[in-house]
Design a protein around this motif. Structure first.
Motif, PDB file in Angstrom:
ATOM      1  N   PHE A 140       5.464   2.643  -0.672  1.00  0.00           N
ATOM      2  CA  PHE A 140       4.061   3.001  -0.493  1.00  0.00           C
ATOM      3  C   PHE A 140       3.231   1.868   0.106  1.00  0.00           C
ATOM      4  O   PHE A 140       2.212   2.121   0.750  1.00  0.00           O
ATOM      5  N   ALA A 141       3.650   0.628  -0.073  1.00  0.00           N
ATOM      6  CA  ALA A 141       2.962  -0.473   0.612  1.00  0.00           C
ATOM      7  C   ALA A 141       3.167  -0.358   2.127  1.00  0.00           C
ATOM      8  O   ALA A 141       2.239  -0.611   2.900  1.00  0.00           O
ATOM      9  N   LEU A 142       4.361   0.030   2.530  1.00  0.00           N
ATOM     10  CA  LEU A 142       4.608   0.230   3.967  1.00  0.00           C
ATOM     11  C   LEU A 142       3.803   1.409   4.517  1.00  0.00           C
ATOM     12  O   LEU A 142       3.233   1.332   5.613  1.00  0.00           O
ATOM     13  N   VAL A 143       3.735   2.489   3.745  1.00  0.00           N
ATOM     14  CA  VAL A 143       2.933   3.646   4.174  1.00  0.00           C
ATOM     15  C   VAL A 143       1.461   3.268   4.241  1.00  0.00           C
ATOM     16  O   VAL A 143       0.752   3.634   5.187  1.00  0.00           O
ATOM     17  N   TRP A 144       0.978   2.504   3.266  1.00  0.00           N
ATOM     18  CA  TRP A 144      -0.408   2.078   3.251  1.00  0.00           C
ATOM     19  C   TRP A 144      -0.703   1.133   4.426  1.00  0.00           C
ATOM     20  O   TRP A 144      -1.768   1.209   5.037  1.00  0.00           O
ATOM     21  N   ALA A 145       0.240   0.259   4.731  1.00  0.00           N
ATOM     22  CA  ALA A 145       0.071  -0.638   5.879  1.00  0.00           C
ATOM     23  C   ALA A 145      -0.049   0.168   7.171  1.00  0.00           C
ATOM     24  O   ALA A 145      -0.857  -0.152   8.049  1.00  0.00           O
ATOM     25  N   TYR A 146       0.739   1.235   7.279  1.00  0.00           N
ATOM     26  CA  TYR A 146       0.638   2.094   8.458  1.00  0.00           C
ATOM     27  C   TYR A 146      -0.724   2.804   8.499  1.00  0.00           C
ATOM     28  O   TYR A 146      -1.340   2.908   9.563  1.00  0.00           O
ATOM     29  N   ALA A 147      -1.206   3.257   7.348  1.00  0.00           N
ATOM     30  CA  ALA A 147      -2.526   3.900   7.303  1.00  0.00           C
ATOM     31  C   ALA A 147      -3.615   2.917   7.716  1.00  0.00           C
ATOM     32  O   ALA A 147      -4.547   3.278   8.454  1.00  0.00           O
ATOM     33  N   LEU A 148      -3.505   1.667   7.286  1.00  0.00           N
ATOM     34  CA  LEU A 148      -4.474   0.646   7.697  1.00  0.00           C
ATOM     35  C   LEU A 148      -4.386   0.374   9.200  1.00  0.00           C
ATOM     36  O   LEU A 148      -5.410   0.161   9.863  1.00  0.00           O
TER      37      LEU A 148
END
Length: 156
Positions: A140-148
């Motif tokens: 989820f940190a990777l998904v959140w980084a993509y969202a950012l």
């Protein structure tokens, strides 16, 4: 057999339509049809979205909502397969899920994006309680980084 009715506004020849647009000040001439979603003179539109801020908020809220759902659904498999997930660890997982849901509802506020980043760090820190929480935290940190990243590209 019936024949489909023809649209009375349609023209047989595409050049007739372009002439009609030119006379009416249509899309090719900067008339009323082209000014609907266009930026003002001197402004650069970053994306083709009508409301880019709402789209980005939706992306962030959807990401956090999905994270909350996955966290809540992961409790039982972790207990069955992984073994030692005690009451305190379950409470931490539920608290993180509730925080994700609350943040998803507050995505209009600029600080919510920073709080979402902190939430990803807390989930990875929960990996001290069980290794699978660390795995979920990294995903989820990777998904959140993509969202950012998408937020930065769309909003500038």
């Amino acid at each position: 057999m019936t024949v489909p009715e023809r649209d009375p506004r349609a023209t047989a020849d595409p050049t007739d339509q372009s002439r009609a647009d030119a006379q009416a000040g249509g899309p090719d001439q900067g008339g009323p049809a082209s000014g609907a979603g266009e930026p003002e003179a001197g402004q650069v539109r970053r994306s083709g979205l009508r409301n880019p801020q709402a789209a980005v908020r939706g992306l962030g809220a959807g990401t956090l909502g999905l994270e909350a759902l996955v966290l809540l659904l992961a409790i039982q498999p972790i207990r069955v397969v992984g073994g030692d997930l005690g009451g305190a660890a379950i409470a931490v997982v539920v608290a993180l899920a509730v925080a994700a849901i609350l943040l998803a509802g507050m995505m209009r506020r600029p600080w919510a994006w920073h709080a979402g980043t902190v939430l990803q760090g807390l989930l990875m820190l929960a990996g001290l309680l069980h290794w699978s929480l660390l795995v979920l935290g990294i995903i989820f940190a990777l998904v959140w980084a993509y969202a950012l990243h998408v937020r930065r590209v769309i909003l500038g």
